[in-house]
Scaffold this active site. Structure first.
Site, PDB file in Angstrom:
ATOM      1  N   THR A 115      -0.187  -2.899   7.367  1.00  0.00           N
ATOM      2  CA  THR A 115       0.097  -4.341   7.296  1.00  0.00           C
ATOM      3  C   THR A 115      -0.738  -4.921   6.167  1.00  0.00           C
ATOM      4  OG1 THR A 115       0.491  -4.274   9.672  1.00  0.00           O
ATOM      5  CG2 THR A 115       0.358  -6.431   8.690  1.00  0.00           C
ATOM      6  N   HIS A 116      -0.714  -4.194   5.044  1.00  0.00           N
ATOM      7  CA  HIS A 116      -1.503  -4.618   3.891  1.00  0.00           C
ATOM      8  C   HIS A 116      -0.578  -5.233   2.847  1.00  0.00           C
ATOM      9  CE1 HIS A 116      -4.408  -1.208   5.265  1.00  0.00           C
ATOM     10  NE2 HIS A 116      -4.351  -2.203   6.108  1.00  0.00           N
ATOM     11  N   ASN A 117       0.039  -6.345   3.245  1.00  0.00           N
ATOM     12  CA  ASN A 117       0.909  -7.075   2.339  1.00  0.00           C
ATOM     13  C   ASN A 117       0.025  -8.000   1.519  1.00  0.00           C
ATOM     14  OD1 ASN A 117       1.848  -6.842   5.269  1.00  0.00           O
ATOM     15  ND2 ASN A 117       3.798  -6.878   4.179  1.00  0.00           N
ATOM     16  N   GLN A 124       0.874  -1.161   0.000  1.00  0.00           N
ATOM     17  CA  GLN A 124       0.000   0.000   0.000  1.00  0.00           C
ATOM     18  C   GLN A 124       0.910   1.210   0.000  1.00  0.00           C
ATOM     19  OE1 GLN A 124      -3.703  -1.126   1.452  1.00  0.00           O
ATOM     20  NE2 GLN A 124      -3.843   0.044  -0.445  1.00  0.00           N
TER      21      GLN A 124
END
Lengths: 427, 235, 587
Positions: free
Chosen positions: C513-515, C347
């Site tokens: 934590t938008h992996n 992101q």
């Protein structure tokens, strides 16, 4: 569709029949050991909450061995599975009835009234037989009964003969012809299998319930079981019959949430009772008189119990409340209906003996888990966070605000409860 | 039997309980929050190191006309306790080699734990002072201390062992933490930090206040251990 | 020798959102389900109790609820010519450890992707031409459409009790909602949260600038709510400790507050904690999973046989397990061949701090209490003149005012000294921040594989992440940031500070934590690891559920879509796979 008759209603009908008030109807008699009788027995065992004592935590069903604390020491519940040598497999029907009706075993030994025979005495023979029929279907468990841990002279069972003579009134339930059938059904349940008075009635020094103050609240093991009478503050005076039914069925209503021993009762027992029986219980309870003066108004803005709390204490208590309790119980004390119980108008908060509310603040609690209400919302412990003074101020605030009446409490009371709770945990 | 290559490390990792896995029903405050029982007794620092850190944080967040600063707030005590605990020992960090200097995008690559970095850097800085004709850092006047701190920040002081910029960055970060964490950790004494900025402390219900737009919140400052904030309840 | 355990029907690896959803749905279908969670069991009381959870140092700074890099981390580099080094402590992203996973500590910002997001390649080519997409941008269509997922988005929203205002119900645009959203069949289960002052000011300014702001959909309950499983939630009280913390009064949607009470009591469900799965076992053909291997806290190994293996760990842990287990061909960036590790994305965020005159009490907040505009997300605007792919929402979030990490200071404020002190005293109560939340496309050189050097605590190679922001993302992010600055100006602040995202992607400051990606879904087994039902192309009795399935990342937080995909996969298993186990899509 016509709702089927509850097993208990059937039992009451039998009693009434025996009293000659109704013609005996042969179809009401189930064959011994028949499916119908076993199912009725299953239902009655749930209603009587036998598992609460006879099934140990992580133990096998109804095999006993559970520690039952009494003011005189600890006794252990017995094995009531059909095992011959260690259970009740070799008991006759008369043996079992005598146990339930008189509190005496097959060899003439007296039971301690921690086994609630003073209440179960009210059960009809047919109901006791049905219970026995159900128990006979359980898996037999070979498990020896544990000896009691009672000091002399209480470990001498014959002592109970004296207790019985003074305090035990043997006898099957007799319906009150001046009350409705529904009331009588409720009475049969509450005064019999429900054995509500075992906790909710005050006891004398010998541990016997005070008959003239039945259901007016009782203390035991760091809990104060509230009055079930009609008082508007510390009883069920503000509850409707529907509130009572909902509480027993689901574990919560807009006024209260079941926790502690009542969470177990609701989880193991009352959530399985049918609507008709629950409503009968409610009708009976709503008929209990208030023990306070009926002229005391429902809500007042100041505490009026002779023990007028100090304004500074109330102010400090309010501070603790806003800092620590408002996240769930809300600033106005109203909680969230059916979710977090209101403290405003709460009968536990206003109980004569504040033991329960102090206990809950110290340890937190888990609410009842039922099929209709599976969530099991919980309150955390505050024992590490609040001092005895702070808890005393807080509870004093709760008992004198929002129209609540209950009087101040002092830090010494909190200290005592804290000490006994720690002792109980570390036993 | 399949060999687990790093059983010792696995077991060591296993011995670090998370609070949730070890505790049944009670919260136990951070172990390094025990009250200091006597002056001069420290959890990790030597007296010299403590004095150094106290002097440094006094410049990082000074006592000035806005009110007390990091020294008064007990930040040096906070850092001392933190370094003696799991953070100081980098217990949850990946501290396996090989060790390489990375790009600035790759983050912390030092072999030193925070506790070790402090110990090494403090000694190096006082050593630098001595080699440059200065008294130890804690004994310098405020202006000189400030200049030294600026130079450490920019990496313009080359220390013998510790990387100056990394140390300085950690020191500032820990100072801010100590100034603004709950007082039970030893800093933010008397809510000095929270009162400076107007943070009233942790409370759980603002339903009534959140749409009372523009209004200052009037409740007294509170910490996790209450309005006097600093002590675990004993009675 | 690993101890072999009695078999189960289904084993779930990891016990967060996706596992809880699949556990609940598959046990309802009569299957016997075992969940293996490497962390500890956690529940509202005592672990997130109101009495102790609002502790910023413990939870937000020292990361108590998160995975410990000591046990498992990854190595990182921006580009292939560098040596990847370990992420030694948490920074840019913070995966969870423990029952409930990230569902415990998220903010609750819950979105649906746009219909065009699922057709990123075909739609972009159709509107802007094939040449609009750079050669090294490996974006793909998902293989599933928004319309197909709509009922499952709905189900997740009604599971959680999302508070929001619908914008497009059955084609009818509703005032006050998001006019750009995909068509929904019905509104949200709960009305929007009460508004904080910051969101009110943003709303006014955004409207003045000609936009259509709306309340952000929130997994923070605006009212007490009983969900689709009969589980009871409380009401959010704006305590300001959402992200990084568990919720103490049952008002943030998490596996604990929405699913655990009904799932954990079932006879056909079991949870084992402190059970770290290290490998999926395959039979000799390599085309069928026989179960998993896991390790307990003492280092003892167990073999757990299962008919169906579902990877429900955090996205990148799923990818790691696939690589360690030899399921699917590992991606090779040089040849462009292989699928496992392919199309990693993230992101790109930026912000504009707004220093107001008014007191805004930042410490009163909720994780998803915000007001947003969506004019610049997806393909909601003409990209022709801009020449980049992607977009994002612009929102003013008032999630809290936690003093250590959530203070914003004007540009050029000294980092320490009296100047810092004064800036803190002057600004803490009067500052808000507008965030941009931008998409990241997939690229040939952004991928995951196994590190050659560094190992985890079990002796397995760490996952290696190679990733950087590309020019496309920087230009898109600048575009969003400029728009955000425009709204900030319209708020007439004392001052503002634009925090543009510049330079290389760095692993240090927290971003999101938008992996995403690494085990992407698609229609072609040569360019995807799982099919449209999240079933492995290579091993049909393995499903891989999580944001690892996203072929590229859209301009929204991913959890809503992850929840929808979990329900979508559960439905495929129940209605198709259980009847006829085997590949659900012919390759």
């Amino acid at each position: 569709m016509k709702t089927p008759r509850s097993p208990v209603a059937t039992g009451v009908a039998l009693v009434l029949a025996a009293a000659g008030l109704f013609a005996v109807v042969p179809t009401l008699f189930a064959r011994e050991g028949s499916h119908a009788e076993i199912e009725r027995g299953r239902y009655l065992v749930a209603a009587g909450d036998c598992a609460a004592c006879h099934t140990n935590e992580r133990g096998q069903a109804f095999a006993g061995g559970r520690a039952v604390p009494t003011p005189f020491g600890t006794i252990y519940s017995t094995n009531i599975t059909p095992d011959g040598p260690t259970g009740i497999g070799n008991w006759t029907s008369d043996d079992f009835y005598r146990a339930m009706h008189e509190g005496i075993g097959p060899d003439g030994e007296h039971f301690y009234p921690a086994f609630p025979y003073p209440w179960y005495t009210k059960l009809t023979r047919a109901d006791v037989d049905a219970i026995r029929a159900y128990l006979a279907t359980l898996a037999p468990v070979r498990q020896q009964n544990k000896p009691t841990e009672l000091p002399w002279p209480f470990d001498v069972r014959e002592v109970m003969a004296g207790w019985n003579a003074l305090y035990f009134k043997e006898g099957t339930f007799r319906s009150n012809p001046q009350k409705s059938a529904e009331w009588n059904l409720g009475a049969y349940l509450v005064e019999g299998l429900g054995h509500c008075g075992a906790c909710h009635s005050p006891k004398n020094f010998a541990g016997a319930p005070k008959r003239d103050k039945a259901f007016q609240g009782g203390y035991g093991e760091n809990w104060y079981a509230t009055s079930l009478g009609g008082d508007l503050h510390d009883g069920l005076g503000q509850w409707t019959a529907g509130d009572i039914v909902q509480y027993l069925k689901t574990g919560a209503n807009k006024r209260a949430a079941a926790f502690g021993p009542m969470a177990e009762v609701v989880h193991d027992s009352t959530q399985y009772l049918d609507e008709q029986d629950l409503h009968a219980i409610a009708v009976y309870l709503k008929d209990l008189p208030p023990h306070e003066s009926p002229t005391r108004p429902a809500t007042t803005t100041t505490a009026d119990t002779g023990d007028k709390p100090d304004a500074d204490r109330v102010a400090r208590g309010r501070g603790v409340y806003l800092d620590d309790c408002a996240g769930c119980h809300m600033e106005n004390g109203e909680g969230i209906a059916g979710v977090f119980p209101p403290l405003k108008g709460n009968n536990v908060v206003q109980a004569k003996d504040p033991e329960t509310v102090v206990h809950v603040v110290l340890t937190g609690q888990n609410t009842a888990v039922t099929h209709e209400n599976p969530t099991g919302l919980a309150m955390p412990a505050f024992d590490w966070k609040l001092s005895n003074d702070q808890i005393a101020d807080l509870v004093t605030y709760l008992r004198s605000t929002w129209g609540n009446q209950g009087g101040a409490i002092d830090a010494g009371k909190v200290a005592d409860t804290r000490k006994t709770l720690v002792a109980a945990r570390t036993k | 039997m399949r060999f687990i290559a790093s059983r010792r490390r696995l077991l060591k990792a296993a011995l670090i309980p998370s609070a949730a896995s070890v505790m049944p029903l009670r919260f136990v405050p951070n172990a390094s929050a025990e009250p200091v029982s006597a002056p001069g007794q420290f959890s990790y620092f030597t007296p010299v190191e403590f004095t150094w850190v106290d002097a440094a944080v006094s410049r990082l967040i000074p006592n000035d006309d806005l009110g007390p600063g990091a020294k008064e707030a007990g930040v040096a005590t906070f850092i001392d306790r933190q370094l003696s605990g799991p953070y100081g020992r980098a217990e949850t960090w990946y501290m396996q080699g090989p060790w390489k200097e990375g790009t600035k995008e790759q983050g912390y690559q030092l072999k030193l734990t925070p506790a070790q970095l402090y110990r090494t850097a403090i000694a190096d800085i006082d050593d630098w002072c001595s080699k440059n004709g200065k008294r130890p850092f804690a004994e310098l006047d405020a202006a000189t201390q400030d200049k030294m701190l600026h130079d450490l920040e920019k990496g313009e002081i080359k220390l013998a062992r510790a990387p100056a910029k990394d140390f300085f960055q950690m020191l500032v970060q820990n100072t801010v933490e100590g100034f603004l964490a709950d007082p039970m950790y030893g800093g933010n004494r008397e809510f000095i930090g929270w009162k400076l900025i107007g943070f009233p402390g942790p409370r759980y219900n603002y339903i009534a206040e959140i749409d009372d737009y523009g209004k200052r919140y009037a409740m007294p400052t509170v910490g996790l251990l209450g309005r006097d904030g600093t002590r675990v309840k004993e009675s | 020798m690993a101890t072999r355990l009695p078999p189960v029907d289904v084993v779930l690896v990891g016990f967060g959102w996706t596992a809880s959803i699949l556990g609940q749905e598959l046990t309802d279908a009569g299957l016997q389900v075992l969940a293996l969670e490497r962390g500890a069991f956690r529940d509202t009381v005592p672990d997130f109790a109101t009495t102790q959870i609002q502790d910023e140092l413990r939870y937000a700074v020292r990361n108590e609820l998160f995975e410990e890099p000591e046990r498992e981390t990854l190595t990182f580099r921006n580009s292939m010519d560098q040596t990847a080094l370990p992420m030694r402590h948490l920074g840019s992203f913070k995966p969870a450890a423990g029952a409930g996973g990230a569902g415990v500590h998220w903010n609750g910002q819950n979105w649906r992707f746009l219909p065009t997001d699922f057709l990123t390649r075909s739609h972009t080519e159709q509107r802007y031409g094939k040449n609009f997409i750079p050669a090294d941008m490996t974006i793909q269509d998902w293989g599933v459409t928004y319309e197909e997922l709509e009922p499952y988005y709905d189900r997740f929203e009604y599971l959680c009790g999302i508070s929001g205002q619908a914008g497009n119900v059955n084609g009818q645009i509703h005032d006050g909602g998001n006019p750009f959203e995909g068509v929904r069949k019905r509104g949200y289960p709960l009305p929007p949260l009460k508004r904080s002052y910051g969101t009110v000011l943003f709303d006014k300014a955004a409207k003045e600038a000609g936009y259509k702001p709306f309340p952000c959909p929130a997994a923070n309950t605006s009212k007490a709510y009983k969900n689709i499983y009969g589980v009871q939630m409380g009401e959010c009280t704006f305590c300001g400790y959402c992200e990084w913390f568990g919720c103490g009064n049952y008002s943030k949607s998490s596996p604990q507050t929405t699913i655990f009470p009904v799932l954990l009591h079932k006879d056909n469900f079991e949870l084992r904690t402190h059970a770290s799965v290290t490998k999926v076992l395959l039979d000799s053909t390599g085309k069928r999973a026989t179960g998993v291997v896991y390790v307990d806290l003492q280092g003892r190994e167990y073999e757990q046989p299962a008919d169906l293996v579902i990877l429900t760990a955090f996205a990148q842990h799923n990818v790691h397990l696939l690589l360690l287990s030899g399921i699917g061909k590992p991606y090779d960036p040089k040849s462009g061949q292989g699928v496992v590790g392919r199309n990693y994305a993230y992101q790109i965020t930026s912000s504009v701090d707004v220093f107001l005159n008014e007191i805004v009490n930042p410490f009163m907040g909720a994780g998803a209490l915000g007001q947003a505009i969506d004019e610049f997300n997806g393909d909601n605007f003409d990209h022709g003149p801009e020449k980049f792919v992607g977009g994002g929402y612009i929102a003013l979030w008032t999630t809290g005012g936690r003093p250590i990490l959530q203070h914003h200071l004007p540009k050029d404020t000294p980092k320490w000294g009296s100047g810092w002190k004064k800036a803190m005293a002057d600004n803490y109560l009067r500052t808000v921040s507008i965030a941009t939340h931008g998409s990241v496309m997939s690229y040939r050189d952004a991928y995951c594989d196994l590190d050659p050097t560094y190992r985890d605590v079990y002796g397995n190679p760490l996952l290696r992440l190679t990733f950087d922001f590309h020019d496309n993302e920087h230009r898109m992010s600048k575009f969003l940031t400029d728009k955000a600055a425009g709204i900030a100006k319209a708020m007439k602040p004392r001052a503002m500070h634009v925090n543009q995202r510049e330079g290389h992607y760095t692993i240090i400051p927290y971003q999101t934590t938008h992996n995403t990606g690494g085990a992407i879904m698609g229609t072609d087994p040569h360019t995807s690891a799982v099919n449209r039902y999240l079933q492995s192309w290579d091993v049909p009795n393995v499903f891989v559920v999580g944001s690892c399935a996203f072929p590229q990342n859209a301009g929204y937080n991913p959890t809503g879509t992850v929840g929808a995909l979990a329900y979508w996969a559960a439905n495929a298993i129940r209605s198709q796979y259980m009847k006829k186990p085997g590949p659900l899509v012919s390759a």
